[in-house]
Design a protein around this motif. Structure first.
Motif, PDB file in Angstrom:
ATOM      1  N   PRO A 266       0.783  -1.241   0.000  1.00  0.00           N
ATOM      2  CA  PRO A 266       0.000   0.000   0.000  1.00  0.00           C
ATOM      3  C   PRO A 266       0.814   1.289   0.000  1.00  0.00           C
ATOM      4  O   PRO A 266       0.307   2.327  -0.419  1.00  0.00           O
ATOM      5  N   TYR A 267       2.063   1.250   0.460  1.00  0.00           N
ATOM      6  CA  TYR A 267       2.850   2.480   0.531  1.00  0.00           C
ATOM      7  C   TYR A 267       2.958   3.180  -0.825  1.00  0.00           C
ATOM      8  O   TYR A 267       3.130   4.410  -0.911  1.00  0.00           O
ATOM      9  N   ALA A 268       2.880   2.405  -1.913  1.00  0.00           N
ATOM     10  CA  ALA A 268       3.071   2.969  -3.247  1.00  0.00           C
ATOM     11  C   ALA A 268       1.926   3.889  -3.666  1.00  0.00           C
ATOM     12  O   ALA A 268       2.075   4.680  -4.609  1.00  0.00           O
ATOM     13  N   TRP A 269       0.791   3.808  -2.971  1.00  0.00           N
ATOM     14  CA  TRP A 269      -0.370   4.616  -3.353  1.00  0.00           C
ATOM     15  C   TRP A 269      -0.081   6.108  -3.240  1.00  0.00           C
ATOM     16  O   TRP A 269      -0.261   6.865  -4.191  1.00  0.00           O
ATOM     17  N   SER A 270       0.368   6.561  -2.070  1.00  0.00           N
ATOM     18  CA  SER A 270       0.579   7.997  -1.876  1.00  0.00           C
ATOM     19  C   SER A 270       1.642   8.525  -2.829  1.00  0.00           C
ATOM     20  O   SER A 270       1.555   9.656  -3.308  1.00  0.00           O
ATOM     21  N   LEU A 271       2.651   7.718  -3.117  1.00  0.00           N
ATOM     22  CA  LEU A 271       3.703   8.140  -4.048  1.00  0.00           C
ATOM     23  C   LEU A 271       3.165   8.270  -5.472  1.00  0.00           C
ATOM     24  O   LEU A 271       3.540   9.177  -6.207  1.00  0.00           O
ATOM     25  N   SER A 272       2.248   7.369  -5.830  1.00  0.00           N
ATOM     26  CA  SER A 272       1.668   7.439  -7.176  1.00  0.00           C
ATOM     27  C   SER A 272       0.774   8.662  -7.331  1.00  0.00           C
ATOM     28  O   SER A 272       0.515   9.107  -8.456  1.00  0.00           O
ATOM     29  N   GLN A 273       0.307   9.208  -6.200  1.00  0.00           N
ATOM     30  CA  GLN A 273      -0.584  10.363  -6.233  1.00  0.00           C
ATOM     31  C   GLN A 273       0.138  11.673  -5.929  1.00  0.00           C
ATOM     32  O   GLN A 273      -0.492  12.711  -5.737  1.00  0.00           O
ATOM     33  N   GLY A 274       1.460  11.614  -5.876  1.00  0.00           N
ATOM     34  CA  GLY A 274       2.241  12.813  -5.610  1.00  0.00           C
ATOM     35  C   GLY A 274       2.122  13.825  -6.728  1.00  0.00           C
ATOM     36  O   GLY A 274       1.774  13.496  -7.870  1.00  0.00           O
ATOM     37  N   ALA A 275       2.428  15.082  -6.411  1.00  0.00           N
ATOM     38  CA  ALA A 275       2.282  16.167  -7.383  1.00  0.00           C
ATOM     39  C   ALA A 275       3.128  15.952  -8.632  1.00  0.00           C
ATOM     40  O   ALA A 275       2.752  16.377  -9.731  1.00  0.00           O
ATOM     41  N   ASP A 276       4.263  15.294  -8.470  1.00  0.00           N
ATOM     42  CA  ASP A 276       5.157  15.089  -9.612  1.00  0.00           C
ATOM     43  C   ASP A 276       4.996  13.721 -10.267  1.00  0.00           C
ATOM     44  O   ASP A 276       5.800  13.325 -11.107  1.00  0.00           O
ATOM     45  N   SER A 277       3.962  12.979  -9.876  1.00  0.00           N
ATOM     46  CA  SER A 277       3.756  11.637 -10.426  1.00  0.00           C
ATOM     47  C   SER A 277       3.056  11.687 -11.782  1.00  0.00           C
ATOM     48  O   SER A 277       1.967  12.262 -11.898  1.00  0.00           O
ATOM     49  N   PRO A 278       3.634  11.065 -12.809  1.00  0.00           N
ATOM     50  CA  PRO A 278       3.002  11.045 -14.137  1.00  0.00           C
ATOM     51  C   PRO A 278       1.663  10.312 -14.163  1.00  0.00           C
ATOM     52  O   PRO A 278       0.880  10.491 -15.089  1.00  0.00           O
ATOM     53  N   VAL A 279       1.409   9.474 -13.143  1.00  0.00           N
ATOM     54  CA  VAL A 279       0.164   8.700 -13.143  1.00  0.00           C
ATOM     55  C   VAL A 279      -0.829   9.193 -12.088  1.00  0.00           C
ATOM     56  O   VAL A 279      -1.795   8.503 -11.765  1.00  0.00           O
ATOM     57  N   LYS A 280      -0.599  10.362 -11.548  1.00  0.00           N
ATOM     58  CA  LYS A 280      -1.510  10.905 -10.544  1.00  0.00           C
ATOM     59  C   LYS A 280      -2.936  10.943 -11.078  1.00  0.00           C
ATOM     60  O   LYS A 280      -3.189  11.410 -12.189  1.00  0.00           O
ATOM     61  N   GLY A 281      -3.877  10.423 -10.313  1.00  0.00           N
ATOM     62  CA  GLY A 281      -5.277  10.421 -10.713  1.00  0.00           C
ATOM     63  C   GLY A 281      -5.649   9.344 -11.710  1.00  0.00           C
ATOM     64  O   GLY A 281      -6.812   9.247 -12.111  1.00  0.00           O
ATOM     65  N   LYS A 282      -4.687   8.504 -12.088  1.00  0.00           N
ATOM     66  CA  LYS A 282      -4.931   7.473 -13.095  1.00  0.00           C
ATOM     67  C   LYS A 282      -4.827   6.056 -12.539  1.00  0.00           C
ATOM     68  O   LYS A 282      -4.877   5.092 -13.304  1.00  0.00           O
ATOM     69  N   VAL A 283      -4.692   5.945 -11.225  1.00  0.00           N
ATOM     70  CA  VAL A 283      -4.404   4.647 -10.610  1.00  0.00           C
ATOM     71  C   VAL A 283      -5.567   4.126  -9.777  1.00  0.00           C
ATOM     72  O   VAL A 283      -6.213   4.881  -9.052  1.00  0.00           O
ATOM     73  N   LYS A 331      -1.763   7.658  12.351  1.00  0.00           N
ATOM     74  CA  LYS A 331      -2.725   8.380  11.511  1.00  0.00           C
ATOM     75  C   LYS A 331      -1.991   9.271  10.514  1.00  0.00           C
ATOM     76  O   LYS A 331      -2.347   9.308   9.321  1.00  0.00           O
ATOM     77  N   ASP A 332      -0.977   9.961  10.973  1.00  0.00           N
ATOM     78  CA  ASP A 332      -0.206  10.841  10.088  1.00  0.00           C
ATOM     79  C   ASP A 332       0.453  10.038   8.968  1.00  0.00           C
ATOM     80  O   ASP A 332       0.430  10.438   7.803  1.00  0.00           O
ATOM     81  N   ARG A 333       1.036   8.893   9.318  1.00  0.00           N
ATOM     82  CA  ARG A 333       1.689   8.047   8.318  1.00  0.00           C
ATOM     83  C   ARG A 333       0.675   7.481   7.325  1.00  0.00           C
ATOM     84  O   ARG A 333       0.964   7.324   6.141  1.00  0.00           O
ATOM     85  N   ALA A 334      -0.522   7.173   7.817  1.00  0.00           N
ATOM     86  CA  ALA A 334      -1.571   6.638   6.946  1.00  0.00           C
ATOM     87  C   ALA A 334      -2.033   7.691   5.941  1.00  0.00           C
ATOM     88  O   ALA A 334      -2.192   7.417   4.748  1.00  0.00           O
ATOM     89  N   ILE A 335      -2.231   8.909   6.404  1.00  0.00           N
ATOM     90  CA  ILE A 335      -2.727   9.981   5.546  1.00  0.00           C
ATOM     91  C   ILE A 335      -1.676  10.418   4.531  1.00  0.00           C
ATOM     92  O   ILE A 335      -1.961  10.575   3.342  1.00  0.00           O
ATOM     93  N   ARG A 336      -0.450  10.587   4.980  1.00  0.00           N
ATOM     94  CA  ARG A 336       0.587  11.137   4.100  1.00  0.00           C
ATOM     95  C   ARG A 336       1.402  10.080   3.360  1.00  0.00           C
ATOM     96  O   ARG A 336       2.030  10.368   2.348  1.00  0.00           O
ATOM     97  N   GLY A 337       1.387   8.841   3.889  1.00  0.00           N
ATOM     98  CA  GLY A 337       2.239   7.825   3.278  1.00  0.00           C
ATOM     99  C   GLY A 337       1.553   6.535   2.894  1.00  0.00           C
ATOM    100  O   GLY A 337       2.202   5.602   2.424  1.00  0.00           O
ATOM    101  N   SER A 338       0.237   6.425   3.132  1.00  0.00           N
ATOM    102  CA  SER A 338      -0.532   5.218   2.797  1.00  0.00           C
ATOM    103  C   SER A 338      -0.047   3.980   3.560  1.00  0.00           C
ATOM    104  O   SER A 338      -0.175   2.865   3.066  1.00  0.00           O
ATOM    105  N   TYR A 339       0.482   4.174   4.748  1.00  0.00           N
ATOM    106  CA  TYR A 339       0.899   3.033   5.555  1.00  0.00           C
ATOM    107  C   TYR A 339      -0.301   2.543   6.361  1.00  0.00           C
ATOM    108  O   TYR A 339      -0.946   3.330   7.056  1.00  0.00           O
TER     109      TYR A 339
END
Length: 422
Positions: A266-283, A331-339
């Protein structure tokens, strides 16, 4: 006492407190090395240091879980005091039990808020050797936009994934993206492949390598079929280079927009939705597919935090562990990092669900994840896992068939066991 005297006394008390903080201890922690683990750990460590007046240092560790375990074993063998708090994989408490501090007297019952199964996993011989930090289970990531473009839907079986990945990959390559892959995952010969391989085998109804009674079960037709199926992906929907992929390698390809599907944590979710992610909003994220006649299976992952028995500051180290595993930090890690939190109440938290929409839908996947056979094999688990990932890698590499591999693996595991019991 006059008002002036009272003020002076207050100042002296304040200075005394500051002096006590300045003389605080230094706690060295090993944080994870995947994705944003280090950044989140450093942030929380700085917060704890500010609150307590202590200092936090970070120990650099390898990326591979196998190498991390090797490092810890070397340090423990030397009774090293260089590290106080260590990150412990879900399969390690039994392996490291002789070197970890019993946290029971430090928790004040806080472990009751965490998933009971994980607390039980971390309890060996009646001693709570680690506090749950975050839990994990394998999930399937997919490109929502590409599936829509080609009239596909998220697969529920491996056969569907294979066909869908091939169709979309071929279409995108014809459209000009020669780097497009159908499916990326963890196929390097390391612990991550044990997780992926266990998911394939279990999803085909092939068992869990060694069952809960200690019986070696891997030599069966369903397990062989699962491995043969996965081998069929190499060089077709998956690049041959996947044989050297760990988590971050797969994420790098997927996040650059060059893969239709990805197996990851699951950690990969927040990274895929980052501002600089080419796949943001497409996953999109769904449960992993099932095999023929089987059911979806996700390997149980996750990390815990433990205190080294050789720490010079066990009280402060334990306090640091309790802070890092607290509801606020999780909670902070879950919101910001998808942990994934290990505290059940956070799966109903609106802010957590807003950041990770799939947490609610896949709650059963996370809670019912398939454990690796660490408990039953005890101190020999690392040998068992290495034998399994090497056997799996041989099949994926085309050096052995699934049938031959599971047969040889059965003999290897029997040799590791060296008797009727583990």
């Amino acid at each position: 006492m006059t008002a002036i005297t009272k003020t002076a006394a207050a100042v002296l008390l304040s200075l005394g407190a500051m002096g006590a903080y300045a003389a605080g201890v230094t706690i060295t922690i090993s944080c994870g090395s995947v994705g944003q683990d280090y950044e989140f750990c450093k942030k929380a460590g700085d917060e704890w240091a500010s609150k307590t007046g202590n200092t936090v240092k970070h120990l650099s560790i390898p990326q591979s879980t196998s190498d991390i375990l090797g490092l810890f074993r070397q340090m423990f063998a030397a009774k090293s005091t260089e590290v106080d708090v260590i990150n412990v994989d879900v399969v390690w408490p039994g392996l490291l039990k002789d070197h970890l501090l019993d946290l029971t007297s430090y928790t004040k019952g806080a472990e009751k808020a965490h998933f009971p199964a994980i607390v039980a996993n971390n309890t060996v011989g009646g001693k709570l050797l680690a506090m749950p930090w975050f839990t994990d289970a394998g999930v399937l990531y997919y490109r929502k936009d590409l599936l829509t473009k080609y009239g596909e839907k998220a697969p529920t079986t491996w056969a569907e994934l294979t066909a869908s990945a091939q169709k979309v990959m071929d279409g995108e390559r014809k459209a000009g993206n020669a780097d497009m892959q159908g499916f990326v995952f963890q196929a390097k010969a390391y612990e991550g492949l044990t997780c992926d391989g266990l998911e394939w085998v279990s999803s085909f109804g092939g068992g869990s390598i060694v069952d809960s009674t200690g019986k070696i079960t891997i030599n069966n037709p369903a397990a062989a079929k699962a491995l043969n199926t996965a081998a069929g992906w190499i060089g077709t929907i998956a690049p041959k280079g996947v044989l050297n992929y760990a988590e971050e390698d797969a994420r790098g390809v997927f996040q650059k927009g060059n893969a239709v599907y990805m197996r990851n944590w699951p950690y990969a979710w927040s990274l895929s939705q980052g501002a600089d992610s080419p796949v943001k909003g497409k996953v999109g994220v769904v449960a992993l597919p099932k095999g023929d006649g089987g059911k979806t299976a996700a390997a149980l992952g996750g990390w815990q935090l433990a205190v080294s028995k050789y720490s010079k500051s066990p009280k402060e180290a334990a306090d640091f562990v309790m802070y890092l595993t607290s509801e606020a930090v999780q909670k902070d890690r879950a919101i910001r990092g998808s942990y994934n939190p290990t505290i059940a109440s956070l799966y109903k938290d609106k802010e957590v669900l807003a950041a990770n929409p799939f947490f609610g839908d896949l709650y059963d996947t996370f809670v019912g994840a398939v454990p690796r056979p660490a408990t039953v094999t005890g101190a020999k688990y690392n040998e068992v896992s290495a034998a399994f990932w090497n056997a799996t890698h041989e099949v994926l590499s085309g050096k052995s068939s699934g049938e031959d591999s599971v047969k040889k693996l059965e003999g290897k595991l029997d040799s590791i066991r060296r008797g009727p019991k583990w």
